[in-house]
Design an enzyme around this catalytic site. Structure first.
Site, PDB file in Angstrom:
ATOM      1  N   HIS A   1      -5.645 -14.354   9.412  1.00  0.00           N
ATOM      2  CA  HIS A   1      -4.794 -13.224   9.018  1.00  0.00           C
ATOM      3  C   HIS A   1      -5.278 -11.888   9.566  1.00  0.00           C
ATOM      4  O   HIS A   1      -4.846 -10.831   9.119  1.00  0.00           O
ATOM      5  CB  HIS A   1      -4.670 -13.160   7.499  1.00  0.00           C
ATOM      6  CG  HIS A   1      -4.031 -14.382   6.918  1.00  0.00           C
ATOM      7  ND1 HIS A   1      -2.779 -14.813   7.303  1.00  0.00           N
ATOM      8  CD2 HIS A   1      -4.474 -15.280   6.002  1.00  0.00           C
ATOM      9  CE1 HIS A   1      -2.482 -15.925   6.638  1.00  0.00           C
ATOM     10  NE2 HIS A   1      -3.493 -16.221   5.855  1.00  0.00           N
TER      11      HIS A   1
ATOM     12  N   ARG B   1       0.955 -10.957   5.642  1.00  0.00           N
ATOM     13  CA  ARG B   1       2.422 -11.044   5.768  1.00  0.00           C
ATOM     14  C   ARG B   1       2.931 -10.456   7.079  1.00  0.00           C
ATOM     15  O   ARG B   1       4.100 -10.593   7.386  1.00  0.00           O
ATOM     16  CB  ARG B   1       3.078 -10.380   4.560  1.00  0.00           C
ATOM     17  CG  ARG B   1       2.701 -11.132   3.271  1.00  0.00           C
ATOM     18  CD  ARG B   1       3.363 -10.550   2.065  1.00  0.00           C
ATOM     19  NE  ARG B   1       4.817 -10.662   2.128  1.00  0.00           N
ATOM     20  CZ  ARG B   1       5.637 -10.192   1.211  1.00  0.00           C
ATOM     21  NH1 ARG B   1       5.141  -9.565   0.169  1.00  0.00           N
ATOM     22  NH2 ARG B   1       6.924 -10.329   1.333  1.00  0.00           N
TER      23      ARG B   1
ATOM     24  N   PRO C   1       0.843  -1.212   0.000  1.00  0.00           N
ATOM     25  CA  PRO C   1       0.000   0.000   0.000  1.00  0.00           C
ATOM     26  C   PRO C   1       0.876   1.259   0.000  1.00  0.00           C
ATOM     27  O   PRO C   1       1.774   1.389   0.803  1.00  0.00           O
ATOM     28  CB  PRO C   1      -0.784  -0.106   1.310  1.00  0.00           C
ATOM     29  CG  PRO C   1      -0.681  -1.534   1.728  1.00  0.00           C
ATOM     30  CD  PRO C   1       0.614  -2.039   1.182  1.00  0.00           C
ATOM     31  N   GLU C   2       0.606   2.133  -0.937  1.00  0.00           N
ATOM     32  CA  GLU C   2       1.344   3.396  -1.024  1.00  0.00           C
ATOM     33  C   GLU C   2       0.517   4.498  -0.370  1.00  0.00           C
ATOM     34  O   GLU C   2      -0.630   4.280   0.002  1.00  0.00           O
ATOM     35  CB  GLU C   2       1.630   3.727  -2.497  1.00  0.00           C
ATOM     36  CG  GLU C   2       2.552   2.742  -3.187  1.00  0.00           C
ATOM     37  CD  GLU C   2       4.000   2.865  -2.705  1.00  0.00           C
ATOM     38  OE1 GLU C   2       4.338   3.869  -2.050  1.00  0.00           O
ATOM     39  OE2 GLU C   2       4.778   1.943  -2.993  1.00  0.00           O
TER      40      GLU C   2
END
Ligand code: ZN
Length: 270
Positions: free
Chosen positions: A89, A107, A2-3
């Protein structure tokens, strides 16, 4: 990953709804990149005042203290009053009177961190060294030029470093430099005021457009409504090696700078 535009879109998707909500409880899943720094239960009873953003950190201001959330490589937030039980998650839940804010992060490079204030550690440390906000009022063309004057590295790498201006990730760096007609390998300190003005405008334009479009580049990015993106940056040069430049027809060139891909038009960018 994500930017900044995705993080800003995430912020906008729940900031209004969570404002004024009271925290009922909080729960952690598996450990994230950094420890929370407070017992989750201690968050109960606090009120969410506002959701801000600094770089890629979301800041949930409470009546006492601030919660910093970073989406890492693969994190996304969902805010809803109807969420299923925590999945494998899902690693953080903030249950409030207006709904539950949930961090989903397969992650686990993301983080949720508590600090007494923006100026107290760990917030101070995490936010130190962040450059100007590209979409904020402090991103001033003269200050930008002055910041670049001090840097002798190639402009592309100075943009990526984020200490002059935040939020220009790898894809955006190639795109804004193309828009500004600047070759990515030019030393930042050698750019004239006129050229940095053009770059300043390009950064604002590209990032603002990405926010408007709902984010940018990641196909699996979803905002806090759980909506998945229709957003793909319409790249002029990024990922277009050997294809003709849309402006002049010259094949786009691909180089490596600091292990990252850089795309540019050898004709349009000097
Ligand atoms: Zn060209």
């Amino acid at each position: 990953m994500p930017e900044l535009p995705e993080v800003e879109v995430t912020r906008r998707s729940f900031a209004e709804r969570i404002r004024g909500a009271r925290v009922l409880s909080a729960a952690m899943g598996k450990p994230l990149r950094w420890p929370l720094g407070i017992e989750p239960g201690m968050l109960a009873g606090r009120t969410v005042r506002e959701v801000g953003r600094r770089g890629k950190y979301l800041l949930l201001w409470m009546d006492e203290g601030v919660l910093l959330i970073h989406l890492g490589m693969s994190g996304s937030l969902n805010f809803s009053s109807q969420l299923p039980p925590l999945g494998a998650h899902d690693h953080f839940d903030l249950v409030t009177s207006a709904g539950t804010l949930r961090l989903h992060d397969p992650r686990r490079f993301g983080a949720v961190v508590w600090a007494e204030s923006e100026h107290a550690d760990p917030a101070r440390k995490l936010l130190a060294g962040l450059g100007m906000e590209p979409l904020g009022e402090d991103f001033d063309a003269a200050r930008f030029h002055a910041g670049l004057k001090l840097r002798r590295a190639p402009i592309k790498q100075v943009l990526l470093a984020g200490d002059v201006v935040v939020g220009v990730g790898n894809i955006y760096a190639s795109e804004v430099l193309f828009l500004a007609g600047i070759r990515p390998t030019v030393r930042a300190s050698r750019l004239s005021r006129i050229r940095t003005d053009r770059l300043h405008a390009a950064i604002r334009e590209v990032l603002a457009r990405a926010v408007e479009r709902g984010g940018s580049t990641l196909r699996d990015f979803s905002n806090a409504f759980g909506e998945t993106g229709h957003f793909q940056l319409e790249a002029a040069v990024y990922g277009r090696a050997a294809q003709p430049c849309g402006r002049c027809g010259t094949p786009i060139r691909l180089i490596r700078q600091g292990q990252r891909s850089t795309f540019f038009c050898p004709e349009c960018q000097a």
